[in-house]
Every structure is written in structure tokens, then in C-alpha cells.
Design a protein around this motif. Structure first.
Motif, PDB file in Angstrom:
ATOM      1  N   VAL A   1       0.844  -1.202   0.000  1.00  6.57           N
ATOM      2  CA  VAL A   1       0.000   0.000   0.000  1.00  6.57           C
ATOM      3  C   VAL A   1       0.874   1.245   0.000  1.00  6.57           C
ATOM      4  O   VAL A   1       0.607   2.214  -0.732  1.00  6.57           O
ATOM      5  N   TYR A   2       1.923   1.221   0.801  1.00  8.12           N
ATOM      6  CA  TYR A   2       2.862   2.348   0.834  1.00  8.12           C
ATOM      7  C   TYR A   2       3.412   2.626  -0.557  1.00  8.12           C
ATOM      8  O   TYR A   2       3.409   3.768  -1.033  1.00  8.12           O
ATOM      9  N   ALA A   3       3.905   1.579  -1.212  1.00  6.16           N
ATOM     10  CA  ALA A   3       4.510   1.757  -2.530  1.00  6.16           C
ATOM     11  C   ALA A   3       3.481   2.239  -3.551  1.00  6.16           C
ATOM     12  O   ALA A   3       3.759   3.137  -4.359  1.00  6.16           O
ATOM     13  N   ALA A   4       2.274   1.638  -3.532  1.00  4.45           N
ATOM     14  CA  ALA A   4       1.244   2.001  -4.502  1.00  4.45           C
ATOM     15  C   ALA A   4       0.778   3.441  -4.334  1.00  4.45           C
ATOM     16  O   ALA A   4       0.341   4.088  -5.303  1.00  4.45           O
ATOM     17  N   MET A   5       0.883   3.974  -3.115  1.00  6.89           N
ATOM     18  CA  MET A   5       0.418   5.335  -2.842  1.00  6.89           C
ATOM     19  C   MET A   5       1.450   6.408  -3.152  1.00  6.89           C
ATOM     20  O   MET A   5       1.128   7.601  -3.091  1.00  6.89           O
ATOM     21  N   GLN A   6       2.682   6.044  -3.478  1.00  2.56           N
ATOM     22  CA  GLN A   6       3.723   7.046  -3.613  1.00  2.56           C
ATOM     23  C   GLN A   6       3.449   8.052  -4.718  1.00  2.56           C
ATOM     24  O   GLN A   6       3.596   9.258  -4.536  1.00  2.56           O
ATOM     25  N   VAL A   7       3.063   7.585  -5.897  1.00  2.00           N
ATOM     26  CA  VAL A   7       2.792   8.515  -6.997  1.00  2.00           C
ATOM     27  C   VAL A   7       1.542   9.356  -6.716  1.00  2.00           C
ATOM     28  O   VAL A   7       1.583  10.585  -6.873  1.00  2.00           O
ATOM     29  N   PRO A   8       0.406   8.753  -6.287  1.00  2.00           N
ATOM     30  CA  PRO A   8      -0.735   9.606  -5.923  1.00  2.00           C
ATOM     31  C   PRO A   8      -0.403  10.630  -4.837  1.00  2.00           C
ATOM     32  O   PRO A   8      -0.838  11.780  -4.906  1.00  2.00           O
ATOM     33  N   VAL A   9       0.364  10.218  -3.842  1.00  4.28           N
ATOM     34  CA  VAL A   9       0.737  11.158  -2.777  1.00  4.28           C
ATOM     35  C   VAL A   9       1.627  12.270  -3.326  1.00  4.28           C
ATOM     36  O   VAL A   9       1.463  13.445  -2.971  1.00  4.28           O
ATOM     37  N   GLY A  10       2.579  11.915  -4.204  1.00  2.00           N
ATOM     38  CA  GLY A  10       3.412  12.940  -4.817  1.00  2.00           C
ATOM     39  C   GLY A  10       2.596  13.971  -5.571  1.00  2.00           C
ATOM     40  O   GLY A  10       2.844  15.185  -5.501  1.00  2.00           O
TER      41      GLY A  10
ATOM     42  N   CYS B   1      -1.119   3.329   4.234  1.00  2.00           N
ATOM     43  CA  CYS B   1      -1.563   4.502   3.475  1.00  2.00           C
ATOM     44  C   CYS B   1      -1.118   5.791   4.159  1.00  2.00           C
ATOM     45  O   CYS B   1      -0.637   6.721   3.515  1.00  2.00           O
ATOM     46  N   GLY B   2      -1.283   5.849   5.478  1.00  2.00           N
ATOM     47  CA  GLY B   2      -0.828   7.029   6.204  1.00  2.00           C
ATOM     48  C   GLY B   2       0.670   7.191   6.173  1.00  2.00           C
ATOM     49  O   GLY B   2       1.202   8.298   6.035  1.00  2.00           O
ATOM     50  N   ASP B   3       1.382   6.068   6.281  1.00  2.00           N
ATOM     51  CA  ASP B   3       2.840   6.088   6.222  1.00  2.00           C
ATOM     52  C   ASP B   3       3.320   6.675   4.895  1.00  2.00           C
ATOM     53  O   ASP B   3       4.301   7.417   4.833  1.00  2.00           O
ATOM     54  N   ALA B   4       2.614   6.338   3.810  1.00  2.00           N
ATOM     55  CA  ALA B   4       3.005   6.797   2.477  1.00  2.00           C
ATOM     56  C   ALA B   4       2.971   8.314   2.353  1.00  2.00           C
ATOM     57  O   ALA B   4       3.658   8.891   1.497  1.00  2.00           O
ATOM     58  N   MET B   5       2.196   8.971   3.190  1.00  2.00           N
ATOM     59  CA  MET B   5       2.016  10.416   3.071  1.00  2.00           C
ATOM     60  C   MET B   5       3.029  11.211   3.883  1.00  2.00           C
ATOM     61  O   MET B   5       3.018  12.440   3.848  1.00  2.00           O
ATOM     62  N   THR B   6       3.910  10.536   4.593  1.00  2.00           N
ATOM     63  CA  THR B   6       4.732  11.219   5.585  1.00  2.00           C
ATOM     64  C   THR B   6       6.084  11.680   5.057  1.00  2.00           C
ATOM     65  O   THR B   6       6.366  12.881   4.998  1.00  2.00           O
TER      66      THR B   6
ATOM     67  N   MET C   1       9.089   4.612  -4.318  1.00  2.00           N
ATOM     68  CA  MET C   1       8.417   3.321  -4.494  1.00  2.00           C
ATOM     69  C   MET C   1       9.419   2.169  -4.499  1.00  2.00           C
ATOM     70  O   MET C   1       9.101   1.056  -4.073  1.00  2.00           O
ATOM     71  N   GLY C   2      10.629   2.442  -5.007  1.00  2.00           N
ATOM     72  CA  GLY C   2      11.568   1.379  -5.300  1.00  2.00           C
ATOM     73  C   GLY C   2      11.873   0.469  -4.131  1.00  2.00           C
ATOM     74  O   GLY C   2      11.720  -0.760  -4.210  1.00  2.00           O
ATOM     75  N   GLY C   3      12.319   1.056  -3.026  1.00  2.00           N
ATOM     76  CA  GLY C   3      12.722   0.252  -1.885  1.00  2.00           C
ATOM     77  C   GLY C   3      11.584  -0.555  -1.306  1.00  2.00           C
ATOM     78  O   GLY C   3      11.788  -1.671  -0.802  1.00  2.00           O
ATOM     79  N   PHE C   4      10.370  -0.029  -1.404  1.00  2.03           N
ATOM     80  CA  PHE C   4       9.242  -0.720  -0.800  1.00  2.03           C
ATOM     81  C   PHE C   4       8.721  -1.826  -1.712  1.00  2.03           C
ATOM     82  O   PHE C   4       8.222  -2.846  -1.229  1.00  2.03           O
ATOM     83  N   ILE C   5       8.865  -1.649  -3.020  1.00  2.24           N
ATOM     84  CA  ILE C   5       8.577  -2.758  -3.927  1.00  2.24           C
ATOM     85  C   ILE C   5       9.580  -3.888  -3.675  1.00  2.24           C
ATOM     86  O   ILE C   5       9.212  -5.067  -3.573  1.00  2.24           O
TER      87      ILE C   5
END
Length: 390
Positions: A35-44, A88-93, A331-335
Motif C-alpha cells: 500500500v505504501y509503494a502504490a500510494m507514492q505517486v498519488p501522494v506525490g 496509506c498514512g505512512d506513504a504520506m509522511t 516506491m523502489g525500496g518498498f517494492i
């Protein structure tokens, strides 16, 4: 970081609480990181359009809500959903914080500031290994995770009241008419070889240490190496302290000498792979303590080295799409971590016999990490040449 790494010291407790095996246990961390990785581009994209402060506040709410739900979950399904919300929250931080830092500091100091930011986050990891593990043992599951969730109240208040996104007179969010469509924003960021190189640097350097710290470190040391929980917690604390030290070294080095990015990257990959080879090849699968100490010290370099990937993305993109480019690279490291976490879990379950998870099963399961390491290293070599021609 306390929220993100809290499961790393609770893996064995989760197995007992939910009655699950290694594959299901790895699903907690895999889903959270996925979820973290998938949210990176939307969060950006959200950061580039609405500013980092709003995104950061939303991230804190989601982190706290997910952790609170996890505290009161008594079955696998609701607990899994709670980790997804937390991811999801982690991805926004982190990339929100990096965007704020990019506005306040000159470009030449950004690598150091990013490492210092990571160092503070690593302090949260230290709290997890030194405090949370003991709290779980003494106070129990619900009390411990609910207390972590309540920390979000203080964090939300500090961000809401004190955070300034940029110095006075600096534009944080461009005017509506100046924003390209989201698809074009992503396309422009992806076309930059530096963005893609950053993704693969982050992918390859982060995955061994992240997989170990997020989930498999405690089970490996307790079940695979025969340590007590206190002994394993002490070694995991060493991983965190090493991470902090390498963060300071790499931050200063890359800030002063940008050409050191690739040498740092390949040194960390090579040293980590060599240490794991020595540990996994040791007769009987139980290496001496000094070799485990060396392994954890070297893996402490993984997190700081992964931030070199974000520096590539920052250096090759203009400010108006920095959030998008950072999200792609991040995204890379989390994938890579997802691939490593799930692969180890599947191998542990498939190789284990009546004796359960032994030193021998852990030895073969951890060999899996060489697959993503090899793929990532090959991509770094290819994209480094492409960047040199650009």
C-alpha cells in the motif's frame, strides 16, 4: 517510524494472537509496504497540488487510525485491513517532509537534510526495538498498540500549529492554471533517467535491511539463531544505531561530493551481499555472534544509502514536480521489500518440516534476497549509463 516498524518486534506475538503461519505473518508487512509503494505517486501528485502540510496531517490521521484498529483486532482479517490503513498514512509522511525541507534549504544541503530527517525517523525505530518490545511483554498487545496510536494526537497538533511549509514569499502550491494534468506530470517525471535511476537505487539498497527490520529480524534471531527476545532486541537496536551513524556519514559525503552517489550505492550493495553470504554459508546455519554483529552494522547502511536514490530524483527534476518524482523513486525500496518479505515467508513455510522453522530453513529462505539484489544492481548499471548519455 514507530508506527511503521512496530510489527517488527511483534511478529511472534502476532503468530500467537491470530493463530497464523509464516506466510500469513508476512502478509501483514507485505500489504502494509505494498500500500505504501502504490500510494507514492498519488501522494506525490497530492503534495504538488495541495502542499505537504495538508497531506502530512491526513497521513497522521490514517497512521493513528490504523494503529488503533490494529490494537483492538483479534482476528486476521480486521488486523490486515488495519495495517493497510497504516501503510496509506505512512506513504504520506516522508516525501511530505522532504518537500518541506526542499523549500527551506539550498539544493546543495538537501542530501544532508534528507539524511538528518531519516536519522530522526530512525530514532523512532530505536524506540520500537528498545521500548515497544518490552512494553509488549509487560503490558500486552492492546495497551501497547493503543498507546502508540495516541502519539498521533500530539504529532497532529504540532504539525497543525507549528509547521510552516516554506519561508515567507516562497510559493508552495502553483496556481491552478500552471498545473499540468496528472498523467503528464507523471510522464515528465518518469522520462527523466535520474528519476528511474533513483527508483532502482532505492529498490536495491533498501530491501535487505528493510525486510529484516520490518518483520523477519526478530524471528530469524530467535527461532533461527536460538537467541532470547532480549538478546535479539539488543542486536536489532544495533541495526538502528548503525543506521543513524551511516546517515550522518552519507549525508555529509553526498552533500560535498555528489559524484560519490554511485560509489556509495555499490559499496553498500556489495558489503551487504558479502555479509549475508558469510552468515548463510556458515556450517550448521548458526554463525558466531561477532559475525551477526558485523551483519547488522553493515545492514545499518541500507536505509541511508537508499536516500541517495531520492537525491537523484530531486537533482534531475524541477521543484514543481519534486513530489511526483520523489514518490516514484521512493516506491523502489518498498517494492523490493515486498518481494523480499513475501519470498522469505513462502520459502519458510514450504521448507519447514515437523520441527518448524529451523536454522536450516531460515538459511535457505534468506537466500531469496539475492534475486531482487541482482536484478536491481543490473538496472542501476544500465540506467547509470543512460544518465551519462542524457
Amino acid at each position: 517510524m514507530i508506527h511503521r516498524t512496530s510489527l517488527g518486534v511483534a511478529g511472534l506475538d502476532a503468530v500467537a494472537r491470530f493463530g497464523i503461519g509464516a506466510s500469513a505473518l508476512s502478509t501483514f508487512a507485505v500489504l502494509q509496504v505494498l500500500v505504501y509503494a502504490a500510494m507514492q505517486v498519488p501522494v506525490g501528485l497530492l503534495i504538488d497540488r495541495f502542499g505537504p502540510r495538508r497531506v502530512l496531517l491526513l497521513g497522521i490521521l490514517l497512521l493513528s487510525t490504523g494503529q488503533l484498529a490494529f490494537a483492538f483486532s483479534s482476528s486476521f482479517g480486521p488486523a490486515l485491513a488495519a495495517r493497510a490503513v497504516l501503510g496509506c498514512g505512512d506513504a504520506m509522511t516522508f516525501i511530505s517532509v522532504l518537500r518541506v525541507a526542499a523549500r527551506w534549504f539550498p539544493a546543495a544541503r538537501n542530501p544532508l537534510v534528507a539524511q538528518l530527517t531519516g536519522l530522526v525517523g530512525t530514532g523512532g525505530n530505536l524506540v520500537t526495538t528498545a521500548v515497544l518490545a518490552q512494553a509488549l511483554h509487560r503490558e500486552g498487545w492492546t495497551f501497547t498498540f493503543a498507546l502508540i496510536a495516541l502519539l498521533g494526537v500530539g504529532a497532529f497538533g504540532m504539525v497543525a500549529l507549528l509547521l510552516k511549509e516554506a519561508p515567507a514569499g516562497v510559493t508552495v502550491v502553483p496556481a491552478t492554471g500552471g498545473r499540468p494534468p496528472a498523467r503528464e506530470q507523471i510522464r515528465q517525471a518518469w522520462r527523466q533517467p535520474g528519476t528511474r535511476l533513483g527508483l532502482w537505487v532505492h529498490f536495491t539498497t533498501a530491501l535487505p535491511g528493510a525486510a529484516f527490520g520490518l518483520l523477519w529480524g526478530m524471528p530469524f534471531l530467535v527461532e533461527g539463531q536460538g537467541m532470547s527476545r532480549d538478546e535479539a532486541g539488543g542486536l536489532l537496536t544495533l541495526l538502528v544505531l548503525s543506521n543513524m551513524a551511516f546517515g550522518l556519514v552519507f549525508g555529509r559525503l553526498v552533500s560535498r561530493y555528489p559524484a560519490a552517489r554511485i560509489p556509495v550505492t555499490f559499496t553498500v550493495i556489495g558489503a551487504t551481499a558479502a555479509c549475508w553470504a558469510a552468515v548463510l554459508a556458515w556450517p550448521g546455519g548458526r554463525p558466531p555472534l561477532w559475525l551477526l554483529v558485523v551483519l547488522l552494522v553493515v545492514m545499518g547502511s541500507n536505509g541511508p544509502a537508499s536516500l541517495v536514490g531520492l537525491d537523484y530524483a530531486r537533482a534531475h527534476n524541477p521543484p514543481e514536480r519534486l513530489g511526483t518524482a520523489s514518490g516514484i523513486a521512493n516506491m523502489g525500496g518498498f517494492i523490493g521489500t515486498v518481494i523480499t518479505l513475501f519470498g522469505i515467508g513462502l520459502l519458510l513455510d514450504s521448507l519447514s518440516g515437523p520441527a518448524g522453522h529451523t536454522a536450516e530453513t531460515y538459511r535457505w529462505a534468506f537466500c531469496w534476497q539475492y534475486v531482487p539484489l541482482a536484478v536491481g544492481t543490473g538496472m542501476i548499471v544500465r540506467l547509470r549509463r543512460e544518465l551519462g548519455r542524457a
